[in-house]
Design a protein around this motif. Structure first.
Motif, PDB file in Angstrom:
ATOM      1  N   ASN A  84       0.846  -1.179   0.000  1.00 48.75           N
ATOM      2  CA  ASN A  84       0.000   0.000   0.000  1.00 48.75           C
ATOM      3  C   ASN A  84       0.887   1.236   0.000  1.00 48.75           C
ATOM      4  OD1 ASN A  84      -1.733   2.107   0.526  1.00 48.75           O
ATOM      5  ND2 ASN A  84      -2.833   1.052   2.157  1.00 48.75           N
ATOM      6  N   PRO A  85       0.829   2.067  -1.060  1.00 46.76           N
ATOM      7  CA  PRO A  85       1.695   3.246  -1.126  1.00 46.76           C
ATOM      8  C   PRO A  85       1.441   4.238   0.010  1.00 46.76           C
ATOM      9  CG  PRO A  85       0.189   3.174  -3.008  1.00 46.76           C
ATOM     10  CD  PRO A  85      -0.012   1.917  -2.216  1.00 46.76           C
ATOM     11  N   ASP A  86       0.238   4.227   0.584  1.00 49.33           N
ATOM     12  CA  ASP A  86      -0.054   5.128   1.701  1.00 49.33           C
ATOM     13  C   ASP A  86       0.773   4.778   2.932  1.00 49.33           C
ATOM     14  OD1 ASP A  86      -1.909   6.509   0.177  1.00 49.33           O
ATOM     15  OD2 ASP A  86      -3.604   5.317   0.916  1.00 49.33           O
ATOM     16  N   ASN A  87       1.166   3.523   3.068  1.00 51.50           N
ATOM     17  CA  ASN A  87       1.945   3.083   4.219  1.00 51.50           C
ATOM     18  C   ASN A  87       3.442   3.088   3.954  1.00 51.50           C
ATOM     19  OD1 ASN A  87      -0.343   2.652   5.762  1.00 51.50           O
ATOM     20  ND2 ASN A  87      -0.535   0.535   5.125  1.00 51.50           N
ATOM     21  N   ALA A  88       3.845   3.385   2.730  1.00 52.78           N
ATOM     22  CA  ALA A  88       5.254   3.317   2.357  1.00 52.78           C
ATOM     23  C   ALA A  88       6.124   4.263   3.170  1.00 52.78           C
ATOM     24  CB  ALA A  88       5.412   3.598   0.867  1.00 52.78           C
ATOM     25  N   ALA A  89       5.610   5.425   3.510  1.00 47.45           N
ATOM     26  CA  ALA A  89       6.399   6.423   4.231  1.00 47.45           C
ATOM     27  C   ALA A  89       6.274   6.278   5.745  1.00 47.45           C
ATOM     28  CB  ALA A  89       5.981   7.825   3.809  1.00 47.45           C
ATOM     29  N   ILE A  90       5.445   5.369   6.207  1.00 50.52           N
ATOM     30  CA  ILE A  90       5.245   5.203   7.648  1.00 50.52           C
ATOM     31  C   ILE A  90       6.340   4.314   8.202  1.00 50.52           C
ATOM     32  CG2 ILE A  90       3.710   4.350   9.438  1.00 50.52           C
ATOM     33  CD1 ILE A  90       1.386   4.971   7.550  1.00 50.52           C
ATOM     34  N   LYS A  91       7.114   4.865   9.127  1.00 44.68           N
ATOM     35  CA  LYS A  91       8.200   4.125   9.763  1.00 44.68           C
ATOM     36  C   LYS A  91       7.831   3.809  11.200  1.00 44.68           C
ATOM     37  CE  LYS A  91      12.935   4.843   8.472  1.00 44.68           C
ATOM     38  NZ  LYS A  91      14.119   5.645   8.641  1.00 44.68           N
ATOM     39  N   ASP A  92       8.299   2.685  11.665  1.00 45.87           N
ATOM     40  CA  ASP A  92       8.118   2.313  13.060  1.00 45.87           C
ATOM     41  C   ASP A  92       8.843   3.345  13.919  1.00 45.87           C
ATOM     42  OD1 ASP A  92       8.305   1.211  15.610  1.00 45.87           O
ATOM     43  OD2 ASP A  92       8.713  -0.799  14.865  1.00 45.87           O
ATOM     44  N   PRO A  93       8.161   3.932  14.911  1.00 44.50           N
ATOM     45  CA  PRO A  93       8.812   4.935  15.765  1.00 44.50           C
ATOM     46  C   PRO A  93      10.115   4.449  16.398  1.00 44.50           C
ATOM     47  CG  PRO A  93       6.464   4.929  16.177  1.00 44.50           C
ATOM     48  CD  PRO A  93       6.753   3.770  15.255  1.00 44.50           C
ATOM     49  N   ASP A  94      10.237   3.144  16.614  1.00 44.67           N
ATOM     50  CA  ASP A  94      11.477   2.612  17.182  1.00 44.67           C
ATOM     51  C   ASP A  94      12.652   2.754  16.220  1.00 44.67           C
ATOM     52  OD1 ASP A  94      10.422   1.878  19.674  1.00 44.67           O
ATOM     53  OD2 ASP A  94       9.668  -0.016  18.842  1.00 44.67           O
ATOM     54  N   GLU A  95      12.362   2.988  14.950  1.00 48.47           N
ATOM     55  CA  GLU A  95      13.405   3.132  13.944  1.00 48.47           C
ATOM     56  C   GLU A  95      13.725   4.590  13.618  1.00 48.47           C
ATOM     57  OE1 GLU A  95      12.290   0.828  10.532  1.00 48.47           O
ATOM     58  OE2 GLU A  95      12.034  -0.985  11.705  1.00 48.47           O
ATOM     59  N   TRP A  96      13.008   5.532  14.239  1.00 48.04           N
ATOM     60  CA  TRP A  96      13.248   6.941  13.970  1.00 48.04           C
ATOM     61  C   TRP A  96      14.635   7.349  14.455  1.00 48.04           C
ATOM     62  CZ3 TRP A  96       8.229   9.610  16.127  1.00 48.04           C
ATOM     63  CH2 TRP A  96       7.140   9.219  15.349  1.00 48.04           C
ATOM     64  N   VAL A  97      15.341   8.118  13.654  1.00 50.63           N
ATOM     65  CA  VAL A  97      16.660   8.630  14.025  1.00 50.63           C
ATOM     66  C   VAL A  97      16.538   9.561  15.227  1.00 50.63           C
ATOM     67  CG1 VAL A  97      18.613  10.038  13.240  1.00 50.63           C
ATOM     68  CG2 VAL A  97      17.547   8.410  11.685  1.00 50.63           C
ATOM     69  N   THR A  98      15.466  10.349  15.280  1.00 50.52           N
ATOM     70  CA  THR A  98      15.275  11.309  16.374  1.00 50.52           C
ATOM     71  C   THR A  98      14.300  10.799  17.423  1.00 50.52           C
ATOM     72  OG1 THR A  98      13.492  12.429  15.177  1.00 50.52           O
ATOM     73  CG2 THR A  98      15.743  13.278  14.864  1.00 50.52           C
ATOM     74  N   GLY A  99      14.007   9.508  17.401  1.00 42.62           N
ATOM     75  CA  GLY A  99      13.013   8.941  18.309  1.00 42.62           C
ATOM     76  C   GLY A  99      13.337   9.071  19.777  1.00 42.62           C
ATOM     77  N   ASP A 100      14.623   9.203  20.111  1.00 41.08           N
ATOM     78  CA  ASP A 100      14.990   9.300  21.521  1.00 41.08           C
ATOM     79  C   ASP A 100      15.032  10.749  22.021  1.00 41.08           C
ATOM     80  OD1 ASP A 100      17.228   9.929  20.030  1.00 41.08           O
ATOM     81  OD2 ASP A 100      18.631   8.924  21.362  1.00 41.08           O
ATOM     82  N   GLU A 101      14.708  11.696  21.151  1.00 38.09           N
ATOM     83  CA  GLU A 101      14.641  13.101  21.573  1.00 38.09           C
ATOM     84  C   GLU A 101      13.333  13.329  22.331  1.00 38.09           C
ATOM     85  OE1 GLU A 101      15.068  15.539  18.094  1.00 38.09           O
ATOM     86  OE2 GLU A 101      17.118  14.849  17.742  1.00 38.09           O
ATOM     87  N   PRO A 102      13.250  14.393  23.123  1.00 39.97           N
ATOM     88  CA  PRO A 102      12.004  14.683  23.848  1.00 39.97           C
ATOM     89  C   PRO A 102      10.839  14.906  22.878  1.00 39.97           C
ATOM     90  CG  PRO A 102      13.809  16.021  24.682  1.00 39.97           C
ATOM     91  CD  PRO A 102      14.309  15.336  23.440  1.00 39.97           C
ATOM     92  N   SER A 103       9.652  14.558  23.323  1.00 44.64           N
ATOM     93  CA  SER A 103       8.462  14.745  22.492  1.00 44.64           C
ATOM     94  C   SER A 103       8.290  16.221  22.146  1.00 44.64           C
ATOM     95  CB  SER A 103       7.222  14.219  23.211  1.00 44.64           C
ATOM     96  OG  SER A 103       7.015  14.887  24.427  1.00 44.64           O
TER      97      SER A 103
END
Length: 67
Positions: free
Chosen positions: A5-24
């Motif tokens: 599904n192309p709509d989900n292609a850009a959705i990344k698991d938050p655990d894989e975010w480069v900036t995921g460990d920064e404050p919300s």
């Protein structure tokens, strides 16, 4: 890839975010407060961007908001 599904292609698991460990972000905190209030819960004071995204998803499902 099972999900083509192309709509989900850009959705990344938050655990894989480069900036995921920064404050919300302020936007995440504000939305979390709204969702938590609607769900009858209390939003945690301090979360990372990734944890905030996961909690937003959880509370959206619980409140019927979001997708």
């Amino acid at each position: 890839m099972s999900d083509q599904n192309p709509d989900n292609a850009a959705i990344k698991d938050p655990d894989e975010w480069v900036t995921g460990d920064e404050p919300s972000t302020a936007a995440q905190r504000s939305y979390l407060e709204t969702l938590a209030r609607e769900a009858g819960e209390e939003a945690p004071a301090e979360l990372t961007k990734a944890d905030a995204a996961k909690l937003i998803e959880e509370l959206q499902a619980k409140t019927g908001r979001g997708r």
